[in-house]
Design a protein around this motif. Sequence first.
Motif, PDB file in Angstrom:
ATOM      1  N   ARG A  70      57.072  22.258 -27.957  1.00  0.00           N
ATOM      2  CA  ARG A  70      56.536  22.163 -29.322  1.00  0.00           C
ATOM      3  C   ARG A  70      55.068  22.571 -29.367  1.00  0.00           C
ATOM      4  NH1 ARG A  70      58.749  16.121 -30.950  1.00  0.00           N
ATOM      5  NH2 ARG A  70      60.995  16.602 -30.977  1.00  0.00           N
ATOM      6  N   LEU A  71      54.309  22.135 -28.375  1.00  0.00           N
ATOM      7  CA  LEU A  71      52.886  22.473 -28.348  1.00  0.00           C
ATOM      8  C   LEU A  71      52.675  23.963 -28.122  1.00  0.00           C
ATOM      9  CD1 LEU A  71      51.468  19.425 -26.368  1.00  0.00           C
ATOM     10  CD2 LEU A  71      51.351  19.830 -28.830  1.00  0.00           C
ATOM     11  N   ARG A  72      53.532  24.564 -27.269  1.00  0.00           N
ATOM     12  CA  ARG A  72      53.400  26.021 -27.070  1.00  0.00           C
ATOM     13  C   ARG A  72      53.713  26.766 -28.363  1.00  0.00           C
ATOM     14  NH1 ARG A  72      55.505  25.097 -21.779  1.00  0.00           N
ATOM     15  NH2 ARG A  72      57.645  25.472 -22.528  1.00  0.00           N
ATOM     16  N   ARG A  73      54.686  26.260 -29.100  1.00  0.00           N
ATOM     17  CA  ARG A  73      55.001  26.900 -30.382  1.00  0.00           C
ATOM     18  C   ARG A  73      53.827  26.760 -31.354  1.00  0.00           C
ATOM     19  NH1 ARG A  73      59.428  25.071 -34.923  1.00  0.00           N
ATOM     20  NH2 ARG A  73      59.310  26.988 -36.185  1.00  0.00           N
ATOM     21  N   LEU A  74      53.208  25.585 -31.371  1.00  0.00           N
ATOM     22  CA  LEU A  74      52.048  25.377 -32.238  1.00  0.00           C
ATOM     23  C   LEU A  74      50.908  26.312 -31.841  1.00  0.00           C
ATOM     24  CD1 LEU A  74      50.790  22.156 -33.729  1.00  0.00           C
ATOM     25  CD2 LEU A  74      49.147  23.411 -32.377  1.00  0.00           C
ATOM     26  N   GLU A  75      50.704  26.519 -30.537  1.00  0.00           N
ATOM     27  CA  GLU A  75      49.656  27.449 -30.084  1.00  0.00           C
ATOM     28  C   GLU A  75      49.958  28.869 -30.547  1.00  0.00           C
ATOM     29  OE1 GLU A  75      47.785  25.842 -25.966  1.00  0.00           O
ATOM     30  OE2 GLU A  75      49.872  26.499 -25.849  1.00  0.00           O
ATOM     31  N   LEU A 107      51.691  29.778 -33.149  1.00  0.00           N
ATOM     32  CA  LEU A 107      51.538  29.898 -34.600  1.00  0.00           C
ATOM     33  C   LEU A 107      50.063  29.929 -35.017  1.00  0.00           C
ATOM     34  CD1 LEU A 107      54.319  27.447 -35.822  1.00  0.00           C
ATOM     35  CD2 LEU A 107      54.233  29.900 -36.276  1.00  0.00           C
ATOM     36  N   THR A 108      49.248  29.134 -34.373  1.00  0.00           N
ATOM     37  CA  THR A 108      47.847  29.008 -34.795  1.00  0.00           C
ATOM     38  C   THR A 108      46.914  29.962 -34.067  1.00  0.00           C
ATOM     39  OG1 THR A 108      47.404  27.283 -33.163  1.00  0.00           O
ATOM     40  CG2 THR A 108      48.190  26.576 -35.331  1.00  0.00           C
ATOM     41  N   GLY A 109      47.365  30.520 -32.928  1.00  0.00           N
ATOM     42  CA  GLY A 109      46.474  31.368 -32.143  1.00  0.00           C
ATOM     43  C   GLY A 109      45.372  30.591 -31.458  1.00  0.00           C
ATOM     44  N   ARG A 110      45.615  29.304 -31.247  1.00  0.00           N
ATOM     45  CA  ARG A 110      44.607  28.455 -30.608  1.00  0.00           C
ATOM     46  C   ARG A 110      45.203  27.770 -29.398  1.00  0.00           C
ATOM     47  NH1 ARG A 110      43.178  29.361 -35.603  1.00  0.00           N
ATOM     48  NH2 ARG A 110      40.969  29.297 -36.185  1.00  0.00           N
ATOM     49  N   SER A 111      44.376  27.668 -28.366  1.00  0.00           N
ATOM     50  CA  SER A 111      44.829  27.122 -27.098  1.00  0.00           C
ATOM     51  C   SER A 111      44.411  25.660 -26.957  1.00  0.00           C
ATOM     52  CB  SER A 111      44.244  27.937 -25.940  1.00  0.00           C
ATOM     53  OG  SER A 111      44.444  27.278 -24.713  1.00  0.00           O
ATOM     54  N   LEU A 112      45.353  24.836 -26.539  1.00  0.00           N
ATOM     55  CA  LEU A 112      45.041  23.435 -26.290  1.00  0.00           C
ATOM     56  C   LEU A 112      44.298  23.239 -24.975  1.00  0.00           C
ATOM     57  CD1 LEU A 112      48.362  21.778 -27.502  1.00  0.00           C
ATOM     58  CD2 LEU A 112      46.169  21.828 -28.669  1.00  0.00           C
ATOM     59  N   ALA A 113      44.096  24.317 -24.240  1.00  0.00           N
ATOM     60  CA  ALA A 113      43.274  24.236 -23.028  1.00  0.00           C
ATOM     61  C   ALA A 113      41.819  24.563 -23.313  1.00  0.00           C
ATOM     62  CB  ALA A 113      43.822  25.188 -21.956  1.00  0.00           C
ATOM     63  N   ASP A 114      41.537  24.997 -24.541  1.00  0.00           N
ATOM     64  CA  ASP A 114      40.171  25.358 -24.932  1.00  0.00           C
ATOM     65  C   ASP A 114      39.580  24.201 -25.754  1.00  0.00           C
ATOM     66  OD1 ASP A 114      37.861  26.332 -26.168  1.00  0.00           O
ATOM     67  OD2 ASP A 114      38.662  28.371 -26.313  1.00  0.00           O
ATOM     68  N   PRO A 115      38.542  23.503 -25.246  1.00  0.00           N
ATOM     69  CA  PRO A 115      37.992  22.351 -25.986  1.00  0.00           C
ATOM     70  C   PRO A 115      37.580  22.686 -27.416  1.00  0.00           C
ATOM     71  CG  PRO A 115      37.106  22.417 -23.760  1.00  0.00           C
ATOM     72  CD  PRO A 115      37.874  23.689 -23.954  1.00  0.00           C
ATOM     73  N   ALA A 116      37.024  23.882 -27.634  1.00  0.00           N
ATOM     74  CA  ALA A 116      36.615  24.252 -28.990  1.00  0.00           C
ATOM     75  C   ALA A 116      37.819  24.345 -29.918  1.00  0.00           C
ATOM     76  CB  ALA A 116      35.852  25.572 -28.970  1.00  0.00           C
ATOM     77  N   PRO A 118      49.996  22.779 -21.717  1.00  0.00           N
ATOM     78  CA  PRO A 118      49.224  21.553 -21.803  1.00  0.00           C
ATOM     79  C   PRO A 118      49.478  20.656 -20.602  1.00  0.00           C
ATOM     80  CG  PRO A 118      50.350  21.990 -23.880  1.00  0.00           C
ATOM     81  CD  PRO A 118      50.895  22.954 -22.874  1.00  0.00           C
ATOM     82  N   ARG A 119      48.422  20.049 -20.127  1.00  0.00           N
ATOM     83  CA  ARG A 119      48.526  19.187 -18.963  1.00  0.00           C
ATOM     84  C   ARG A 119      48.748  17.749 -19.375  1.00  0.00           C
ATOM     85  NH1 ARG A 119      43.351  21.640 -15.660  1.00  0.00           N
ATOM     86  NH2 ARG A 119      44.156  23.740 -15.428  1.00  0.00           N
TER      87      ARG A 119
END
Length: 418
Positions: free
Chosen positions: A353-358, A360-369, A416-417
């Motif tokens: 689910r999180l990979r799908r969200l990434e 769709l949004t073009g944003r990485s959950l590994a990037d703090p910003a 995501p870790r």
Amino acid sequence: MERIIGEIREDLDRRLAVAAERLADRSPAEDPACAVYVALLGRASLRERVHHLLRQDVDGLLRTARGLPPELGEARADGELRARQGLPLDSLLRVHRLCGRLLWQVLTEAVAAHDRAALPRLLPGAPALWDVVDRMADATAEAYRRAAAVRGDRERELRGALLDSLFDGGGPEGASAESARRLGLPERGRFAVVVLDSGDGARAAPAGGAPRVLWRIRADGETGLVELGGLPLASVTELLEPLGLRAGVSPVVETPGELAGARRLALLALRAAPGAGGPHTALLDERLPAALVAAEPELAARLREVVLGPVLALAPEDRGVLLTTLGTWLTCRGSTTFAAERLYCHRNTVSNRLRRLEALTGRSLADPAHVVELALAHTAVTQRPAPSTPPPAGPPSPASRTSRTPGGTARRSPRPRA
């Protein structure tokens, strides 16, 4: 009765004056009610009032003997006066009862001194005497309660106006300090403001307890001025949480002049309080990111669109799953394992689910910003839930396109870790 009193009237008047002196001179231990009267209005006032009441009761007794009702105008006027002076009603009625007893005692003494054989003729007048005393006391109490109600309404209006001046600010220099003084607040101390959700108004704010809170009902919610003294700010939460009230609490301020700003911050804290999961009391300092989003509705709307627009455009079920997963993952501090436990699903399901969200949004959950952007956008969505039906299809949002690195290659978001 009228004839007996007529025969002893001169001696009776003398004895009534002496009896009034004796009653007014009672010590506080002998009669606490009279002591309260003396403390508030003075011994001379009690002496004068007792003497006047005794004579009124005699006149009422004479009117009753003639078939006329006792005159109650002075009793009503006295009730109104004592209410304005703040004399407790119990003390006032106690004086009426004491005067009734005292009058009967003085009557019997005066009749016995004049003609002991006439005492039996006095006995039928006892019920009439107590009827006069009761009617005098009832008229006094009725007038007292009416006047006290009016006084209470005026005091509430005044207190409300003083609180409004503190909550709204502005006004001439020194107005806040004067309002605080009239409310019994110190010039410097530890204050906070709490705002209840308008939907909780029917439940009524808590009264009494610690800390002291002065409540004011306003159009934007019930507002309380908290005088903390030496108590921690968390004591406000302890006061409200058991009552199930959704509330926002400002930071601590030190002067009455800062309360207007504190109220604005309390409103922000209320808007930042999570709506789901039941009532909640939100301290502003514990909800600063959410308050930041709430403070700028226009920017919050833009944040929702730019960051989560592609997710919000999904069907309601898909949208809800992804937003719930993101919110749970954020609550679990980025732990996929803990998020899966809370969501009652497999860890791999959360990761997918999180990979799908990434994507769709073009944003990485590994990037703090990017995590900060997603967290703030998610907060903006929870503060203003998405519509139940997706918006009409349109040009793809820039955020929905695959993110590119400066070299032009597609960026692959790491898993995501836990």
